[in-house]
Design a protein around this motif. Structure first.
Motif, PDB file in Angstrom:
ATOM      1  N   THR A 160       5.581  -1.772  10.883  1.00 30.23           N
ATOM      2  CA  THR A 160       5.130  -0.975   9.741  1.00 30.23           C
ATOM      3  C   THR A 160       3.614  -0.925   9.631  1.00 30.23           C
ATOM      4  O   THR A 160       3.055   0.018   9.075  1.00 30.23           O
ATOM      5  N   GLY A 161       2.919  -1.933  10.184  1.00 29.59           N
ATOM      6  CA  GLY A 161       1.464  -1.934  10.131  1.00 29.59           C
ATOM      7  C   GLY A 161       0.813  -1.281  11.333  1.00 29.59           C
ATOM      8  O   GLY A 161      -0.400  -1.061  11.337  1.00 29.59           O
ATOM      9  N   ALA A 203       6.023  -6.670  10.219  1.00 28.70           N
ATOM     10  CA  ALA A 203       4.589  -6.458  10.021  1.00 28.70           C
ATOM     11  C   ALA A 203       3.993  -5.627  11.150  1.00 28.70           C
ATOM     12  O   ALA A 203       3.154  -4.747  10.914  1.00 28.70           O
ATOM     13  N   ARG A 255       6.619  -6.854   4.398  1.00 30.85           N
ATOM     14  CA  ARG A 255       6.782  -5.438   4.698  1.00 30.85           C
ATOM     15  C   ARG A 255       8.224  -5.001   4.490  1.00 30.85           C
ATOM     16  O   ARG A 255       9.156  -5.785   4.582  1.00 30.85           O
TER      17      ARG A 255
END
Length: 403
Positions: free
Chosen positions: A171-172, A168, A47
Motif C-alpha cells: 500500500t505504501g 506496508a 495499513r
C-alpha cells in the motif's frame, strides 16, 4: 609572572567558552535540522490489507546460531500470513548443529515449510552472510516470490509481522520495508550501551529522510528487511554489495540508487534474542564494523573522533571547567548542550523501557563508542578488522572484482 598567568587564564576561559558555544550550536542544529532523528514515532504503519497477498520467501542466513535458534525460528515458522510463504534457512558453515536443529524445530513446531541448505565456503570477495543470502535467494527464485524477507537467525517475529510488512510495502509502494529489531536490554551493559547504539544510528540515518522520495539518505536494518524481488534483481542484490560488511545499509543504498523506495522504522513485534551481557560482547559487535562504516578512511576517522568529542564530551567538560574557572558563560553553554543531548535521548530510553536517569550518562556511553571506533581502526590495520565468527574480511578492493 602573575599577570602572564592571569592572561593565560583569560585566554583559556575564552577558548572553553567558544568551544562550549560551538557544542551548544551543534546540538541545536541536531535538534531541529537533522530529520528529527530523536523522535521514535517512525513505526510500521497500520495499513489496509491489500486485495491479494503475494508470495513471500524468507531467507535466513545462519552461522553457529544453535544457542538462539530455538527462541527465534519457531516464531518465523508460525507467521499468520494469508498468502503463500516459506522459509529457507541457509547454514553458513556452522559447527554447532544449526542446520539439524532448524530441521528439528520445523518438525516439532510445524508452520511454514522450511528448507535447510548450505552454500559452502564463500569465494574471495564475498562476506559469508551475503554468500548465504545469495544462495537462499537463488533457491527461493524457483518459487517465483514477489517479496523476499531477509531476516537474521536471532530475530523473533510476532505472528502478524510478515502480514504487516507486506501490507506496508504494497500500500505504501515501497521496494524495501525494514524494521530495526528491538535489541535485548537486560544486563547493566546492555542498558547503558544498546539504546545509545540505536540512537546514534538514527542520528546518522534519520528515519524520516530514508522514507522520503528523492533524498539520498538510505539505510535498512539487516535483521528484518522485506525486499521486492524485482527490485533486488534491478539493484543486483546481493552481487552488487557482496563485499559489504555493513550489508543492510549497502542494500538500501543500492535499491534507492536504482530508483526504488525505502522505508525504515523502529520495530514493534520484531525482537533480537541475541544476548550481549558483557561489555566485551558489545565492544566486538560495534568495533567489527565501525571503521568499515568510515570506509577505512583515516581522515573520516579523525573527523568522527573530533565530532564525538565536540558533541558529546565537551558539554560535561565545559560545565566542570566553567564552574572551576568561575565562567558562567562556559558553564551555561555546556549545561545547555548537555540538557538538549539528554532530552533528545529520552524518547529512545522510553522506547527501550529504561529509566530516564540514564540520559545524562550519554557522554560516557559516547566515549565508549569513540574508543570502540578507534579500536576498530587499530584492528583493521593489524589485519584483524571485520572479524566475525571465525572469519576476517579484507578491505573492499583488496580482492579481485568478479564483475
Amino acid at each position: 609572572m602573575g599577570q602572564t598567568a592571569h592572561v593565560s587564564a583569560d585566554v583559556w576561559t575564552s577558548v572553553t567558552t567558544v568551544v562550549s558555544a560551538l557544542s551548544l550550536a551543534a546540538w541545536l542544529w541536531l535538534l531541529l535540522a537533522q530529520g528529527f532523528f530523536w523522535r521514535t514515532d517512525v513505526r510500521l504503519p497500520r495499513r489496509a490489507e491489500p486485495d491479494g497477498w503475494p508470495a513471500v520467501c524468507a531467507v535466513v542466513p545462519a552461522r553457529d546460531e544453535a544457542a538462539v535458534l530455538a527462541a527465534s525460528l519457531p516464531s518465523l515458522l508460525a507467521q499468520d500470513y494469508p498468502g503463500r510463504a516459506e522459509v529457507f534457512l541457509v547454514d553458513d558453515g556452522s559447527t554447532d548443529g544449526t542446520g539439524d536443529l532448524a530441521r528439528d524445530l520445523s518438525r516439532r513446531h510445524g508452520g511454514l515449510p522450511l528448507t535447510v541448505a548450505s552454500p559452502g565456503e564463500p569465494p574471495a570477495g564475498w562476506t559469508g552472510k551475503l554468500w548465504a543470502v545469495r544462495h537462499g535467494i537463488a533457491l527461493a527464485g524457483a518459487r517465483e516470490p514477489e517479496y523476499l524477507l531477509l531476516t537474521d537467525a536471532d530475530i523473533a517475529h510476532s505472528p502478524d509481522s510478515l502480514r504487516r510488512l507486506v501490507a506496508a510495502a504494497r500500500t505504501g509502494g515501497y521496494d524495501v520495508v525494514s524494521q530495526m529489531a528491538r535489541l535485548r536490554v537486560e544486563s547493566a551493559w546492555e542498558r547503558l550501551v544498546v539504546p545509545a547504539f540505536v540512537y546514534f544510528f538514527a542520528q546518522l540515518y534519520p528515519f524520516r529522510r530514508i522514507g522520503r522520495r528523492g533524498t539520498r539518505t538510505a539505510a535498512a536494518a539487516g535483521g528484518c528487511v522485506l525486499l521486492r524481488a524485482d527490485a533486488a534483481e534491478r539493484a543486483r542484490i546481493p552481487d552488487a554489495i557482496r563485499h559489504a560488511v555493513i550489508d543492510d545499509v549497502a542494500l538500501a543504498r543500492a535499491v534507492k540508487d536504482s530508483g526504488g523506495g525505502v522505508w525504515l522504522g523502529l520495530a514493534d513485534g520484531v525482537d533480537s534474542v541475541r544476548p550481549y551481557p558483557r561489555l566485551g560482547d558489545l565492544w566486538r559487535m560495534v568495533s567489527r564494523s565501525a571503521y568499515a562504516q568510515l570506509r577505512h578512511n583515516p581522515l573520516l576517522l579523525a573527523g568522527t573522533v573530533a565530532g564525538l568529542v565536540l558533541v558529546y564530551l565537551v558539554p560535561p567538560a565545559a560545565v566542570a571547567a566553567g564552574v572551576a574557572a568561575g565562567s558562567a558563560a562556559t558553564a551555561a553553554c555546556g549545561a545547555g548542550a548537555w540538557l538538549v543531548m539528554a532530552g533528545t535521548y529520552l524518547p529512545m530510553l522510553r522506547y527501550y523501557r529504561q529509566p530516564p536517569w540514564l540520559a545524562p550518562l550519554l557522554p560516557f556511553t559516547a566515549f565508549l563508542y569513540l574508543l570502540m571506533t578507534v579500536d576498530s581502526a587499530v584492528q583493521h590495520y593489524r589485519g584483524r578488522g571485520a572479524a566475525w565468527k571465525g572469519r576476517t574480511y579484507t578491505r573492499p578492493g583488496a580482492v579481485p572484482d568478479e564483475g
